[in-house]
Design a protein around this motif. Structure first.
Motif, PDB file in Angstrom:
ATOM      1  N   CYS A 184       0.833  -1.213   0.000  1.00  0.00           N
ATOM      2  CA  CYS A 184       0.000   0.000   0.000  1.00  0.00           C
ATOM      3  C   CYS A 184       0.860   1.253   0.000  1.00  0.00           C
ATOM      4  O   CYS A 184       0.376   2.346   0.273  1.00  0.00           O
ATOM      5  CB  CYS A 184      -0.944  -0.003   1.197  1.00  0.00           C
ATOM      6  SG  CYS A 184      -0.121   0.343   2.760  1.00  0.00           S
ATOM      7  N   GLU A 185       2.157   1.091  -0.326  1.00  0.00           N
ATOM      8  CA  GLU A 185       3.080   2.231  -0.360  1.00  0.00           C
ATOM      9  C   GLU A 185       3.130   2.946   0.976  1.00  0.00           C
ATOM     10  O   GLU A 185       3.144   4.177   1.049  1.00  0.00           O
ATOM     11  CB  GLU A 185       2.724   3.203  -1.493  1.00  0.00           C
ATOM     12  CG  GLU A 185       2.856   2.610  -2.880  1.00  0.00           C
ATOM     13  CD  GLU A 185       4.284   2.177  -3.225  1.00  0.00           C
ATOM     14  OE1 GLU A 185       5.231   2.740  -2.647  1.00  0.00           O
ATOM     15  OE2 GLU A 185       4.431   1.257  -4.033  1.00  0.00           O
ATOM     16  N   MET A 186       3.106   2.181   2.032  1.00  0.00           N
ATOM     17  CA  MET A 186       3.316   2.693   3.390  1.00  0.00           C
ATOM     18  C   MET A 186       2.196   3.593   3.890  1.00  0.00           C
ATOM     19  O   MET A 186       2.437   4.527   4.657  1.00  0.00           O
ATOM     20  CB  MET A 186       4.660   3.444   3.488  1.00  0.00           C
ATOM     21  CG  MET A 186       5.823   2.644   2.949  1.00  0.00           C
ATOM     22  SD  MET A 186       7.367   3.456   3.297  1.00  0.00           S
ATOM     23  CE  MET A 186       8.378   2.841   1.952  1.00  0.00           C
ATOM     24  N   SER A 187       0.988   3.322   3.437  1.00  0.00           N
ATOM     25  CA  SER A 187      -0.110   4.168   3.899  1.00  0.00           C
ATOM     26  C   SER A 187      -0.992   3.473   4.934  1.00  0.00           C
ATOM     27  O   SER A 187      -2.142   3.858   5.128  1.00  0.00           O
ATOM     28  CB  SER A 187      -0.936   4.639   2.704  1.00  0.00           C
ATOM     29  OG  SER A 187      -1.450   3.525   2.016  1.00  0.00           O
ATOM     30  N   CYS A 188      -0.480   2.452   5.581  1.00  0.00           N
ATOM     31  CA  CYS A 188      -1.198   1.765   6.650  1.00  0.00           C
ATOM     32  C   CYS A 188      -2.525   1.207   6.148  1.00  0.00           C
ATOM     33  O   CYS A 188      -3.566   1.417   6.746  1.00  0.00           O
ATOM     34  CB  CYS A 188      -1.412   2.690   7.849  1.00  0.00           C
ATOM     35  SG  CYS A 188      -1.896   1.798   9.353  1.00  0.00           S
ATOM     36  N   ALA A 189      -2.467   0.515   5.013  1.00  0.00           N
ATOM     37  CA  ALA A 189      -3.693  -0.052   4.449  1.00  0.00           C
ATOM     38  C   ALA A 189      -3.517  -1.496   4.007  1.00  0.00           C
ATOM     39  O   ALA A 189      -4.372  -2.034   3.329  1.00  0.00           O
ATOM     40  CB  ALA A 189      -4.148   0.799   3.266  1.00  0.00           C
ATOM     41  N   CYS A 190      -2.392  -2.108   4.345  1.00  0.00           N
ATOM     42  CA  CYS A 190      -2.217  -3.521   4.020  1.00  0.00           C
ATOM     43  C   CYS A 190      -1.494  -4.149   5.214  1.00  0.00           C
ATOM     44  O   CYS A 190      -1.348  -3.512   6.235  1.00  0.00           O
ATOM     45  CB  CYS A 190      -1.399  -3.687   2.727  1.00  0.00           C
ATOM     46  SG  CYS A 190       0.347  -3.249   2.895  1.00  0.00           S
ATOM     47  N   THR A 191      -1.045  -5.385   5.050  1.00  0.00           N
ATOM     48  CA  THR A 191      -0.241  -5.951   6.153  1.00  0.00           C
ATOM     49  C   THR A 191       1.072  -6.500   5.632  1.00  0.00           C
ATOM     50  O   THR A 191       1.778  -7.190   6.348  1.00  0.00           O
ATOM     51  CB  THR A 191      -0.985  -7.114   6.847  1.00  0.00           C
ATOM     52  OG1 THR A 191      -1.224  -8.143   5.874  1.00  0.00           O
ATOM     53  CG2 THR A 191      -2.291  -6.663   7.442  1.00  0.00           C
TER      54      THR A 191
HETATM   55  S1  FES Z   1       3.110  -0.906   3.512  1.00  0.00           S
HETATM   56 FE1  FES Z   1       2.823  -0.823   5.645  1.00  0.00          FE
HETATM   57  S2  FES Z   1       0.710  -1.118   5.857  1.00  0.00           S
HETATM   58 FE2  FES Z   1       0.999  -1.276   3.767  1.00  0.00          FE
END
Ligand code: FES
Length: 112
Positions: free
Chosen positions: A42-49
């Motif tokens: 998610c390109e570091m937007s806190c939307a994946c794991t």
């Molecule tokens: S890259 Fe860290 S939550 Fe998606």
């Protein structure tokens, strides 16, 4: 500058390694900048794991996880009490020992 010791990971660093990054950097950024291509769907937007890591030492020095991060972590493969999303975990001055889990659940990639 804090040192991050990365435990061996078959794909990313079979021998394990040590990297350094300035305080204020996320663990994910530190890994990527040092040639460890951890997934970050998610390109570091806190939307994946996919950027899930286990902080074996130094966990208490990091910023606290926000609720959104905790919710996502619940879905991470291999969740432990020391788990963090590496893009949301910000380095302080303390050294860390980090383990990159063997698997990720990569929803974003499946959708491509
Ligand atoms: S890259 Fe860290 S939550 Fe998606």
């Amino acid at each position: 500058m804090p040192t991050i010791k990365i435990l061996p990971h078959a794909e990313y660093c079979p021998e394990g390694t040590e990297i350094q990054a300035p305080a204020g950097t996320s663990i994910c950024e530190a890994l990527l900048e040092n040639g460890i291509p951890i997934e970050h769907a998610c390109e570091m937007s806190c939307a994946c794991t996919t950027c899930h890591v286990v902080v074996r030492e130094g966990l208490a020095s990091l910023n606290e996880a926000e609720e959104a991060e905790e919710d996502l972590l619940d879905r991470a493969w291999g969740l432990t009490p020391q788990s963090r999303l590496s893009c949301q975990a910000i380095l302080a001055q303390k050294d860390l020992v980090v383990e990159i889990p063997k698997y990720t659940i990569n929803h974003a990639k499946e959708n491509h």
